[in-house]
Design an enzyme around this catalytic site. Structure first.
Site, PDB file in Angstrom:
ATOM      1  N   HIS A 113       0.848  -1.233  -0.055  1.00 39.66           N
ATOM      2  CA  HIS A 113       0.063  -0.013   0.117  1.00 39.66           C
ATOM      3  C   HIS A 113       0.598   1.107   0.139  1.00 39.66           C
ATOM      4  O   HIS A 113       1.376   1.557   0.814  1.00 39.66           O
ATOM      5  CB  HIS A 113      -0.903   0.091   0.985  1.00 39.66           C
ATOM      6  CG  HIS A 113      -1.969   1.369   1.246  1.00 39.66           C
ATOM      7  ND1 HIS A 113      -3.094   0.942   1.186  1.00 39.66           N
ATOM      8  CD2 HIS A 113      -1.535   2.386   1.841  1.00 39.66           C
ATOM      9  CE1 HIS A 113      -3.804   2.104   1.045  1.00 39.66           C
ATOM     10  NE2 HIS A 113      -2.669   2.857   1.703  1.00 39.66           N
ATOM     11  N   CYS A 124      -3.341  10.820   4.629  1.00 37.70           N
ATOM     12  CA  CYS A 124      -3.603  10.420   5.996  1.00 37.70           C
ATOM     13  C   CYS A 124      -3.613  11.644   6.758  1.00 37.70           C
ATOM     14  O   CYS A 124      -2.726  12.526   6.950  1.00 37.70           O
ATOM     15  CB  CYS A 124      -2.549   9.513   6.381  1.00 37.70           C
ATOM     16  SG  CYS A 124      -2.851   8.854   8.254  1.00 37.70           S
TER      17      CYS A 124
END
Length: 316
Positions: free
Chosen positions: A207, A240
């Site tokens: 990822h 994020c």
């Protein structure tokens, strides 16, 4: 390069991307994007996340989205959950698989979910028990696998300890996440070479975030060592909110284009994927980082300038 003949891509844009958009994406548009992605032949889609609406209000419509999508045979639809309550909601909504996440870094885990790694693992083990009772596979992601924006390097022993705990409570797959784009191909190779022999039978996923334009090189390094599952995000959406400097995930259409040019099969219709990316750009109202939407495929050709054709020497 010794690359696999095929890879499996999991699209995460409708979860990882939409969760941090400043404006709420209407439910019907989320459903539209999932259906467009399904129609490309996408084998896996992480549709949404079953978290508290107070924590991530952008995904407060998780049940409605799961209820509204058109399921394509051959595509698996998953959701991210933080605990057993989220797992119950996800199971009730009919997900095919359960995804969870914990950080390899104590400081990032506390910043992200206000829990220590040990506290998170206890929550995720409870979520896994819910999933197993419902015969749902569990895939566990590890944030900051390749470095933490607060602590820097994450010791391999610490990472291995987290993997061991996740595998111990029945995770079928482990996702190694470069949350802030700190990884490089040599480091990815070292980590993968360390972990794979110690945990045989685990399905490994990479990822990546493209914060420093290293996502595709890192993916290729992992693929050379046998990693055949990759997360990607349409248009390069994502980031994020609790990792300073993080930008979007590797762009799905750019990755599919790259792999296709090298003869690696994904089973995804690139032209349909490009059109889906254009639609996502229209929905979010801005240009996204993906390059293939701008430049076109490598097979694109342009007309010759005036007078050039006549000057090209004839071939024998």
């Amino acid at each position: 390069m010794k690359l696999p003949k095929s890879v499996t891509i999991c699209e995460v844009g409708t979860r990882d991307g939409f969760q941090i958009e400043p404006e709420f994406i209407p439910t019907e548009q989320k459903i539209e994007v999932v259906d467009r992605l399904s129609a490309t032949g996408m084998p896996r889609i992480e549709v949404t996340s079953f978290v508290s609406p107070k924590a991530i209000p952008a995904l407060r419509d998780a049940e409605a989205v799961m209820a509204g999508i058109t399921r394509r045979p051959g595509t698996r639809y998953s959701a991210l959950v933080p605990n057993d309550k989220g797992a119950v909601r996800a199971v009730d909504a009919g997900v095919d698989d359960i995804h969870t996440v914990v950080s390899a870094s104590e400081s990032h885990n506390i910043a992200n979910v206000n829990m220590t790694i040990a506290e998170s693992l206890a929550k995720l083990e409870a979520a896994a028990q819910v999933a197993h009772r419902a015969n749902k596979a569990v895939y566990a992601g590890i944030s900051c696998t390749f470095g933490c924006p607060f602590e820097g390097d994450v010791p391999l022993a610490q990472l291995e300890s987290v993997v061991r705990r996740l595998v111990g409570f029945g995770a079928k797959g482990i996702g190694l996440a470069d949350t802030t784009g700190m990884a490089n191909p040599a480091q990815v190779a070292r980590v993968v070479e360390h972990l794979m022999p110690r945990f045989p039978g685990v399905e490994w996923t990479l990822h990546t975030h493209d914060t420093r334009a290293m996502a595709i090189p890192n993916i290729l390094a992992a693929m050379e060592l046998g990693v055949t599952h990759i997360d990607a995000s349409i248009g390069g959406l994502g980031g994020c909110p609790f990792a300073p400097g993080a930008s979007g995930n590797v762009c799905t259409e750019d990755l599919v284009h790259c792999l296709g040019a090298m003869g690696v099969e994904t089973g995804i219709d690139l032209d349909a994927l490009i059109e889906a990316s254009k639609r996502v750009q229209a929905i979010v109202g801005r240009a996204l980082p993906g390059q293939i939407v701008k430049a076109g495929k490598w097979t694109r050709r342009y007309p010759l300038p005036d007078g050039v054709r006549e000057r090209i020497p004839a071939r024998a």
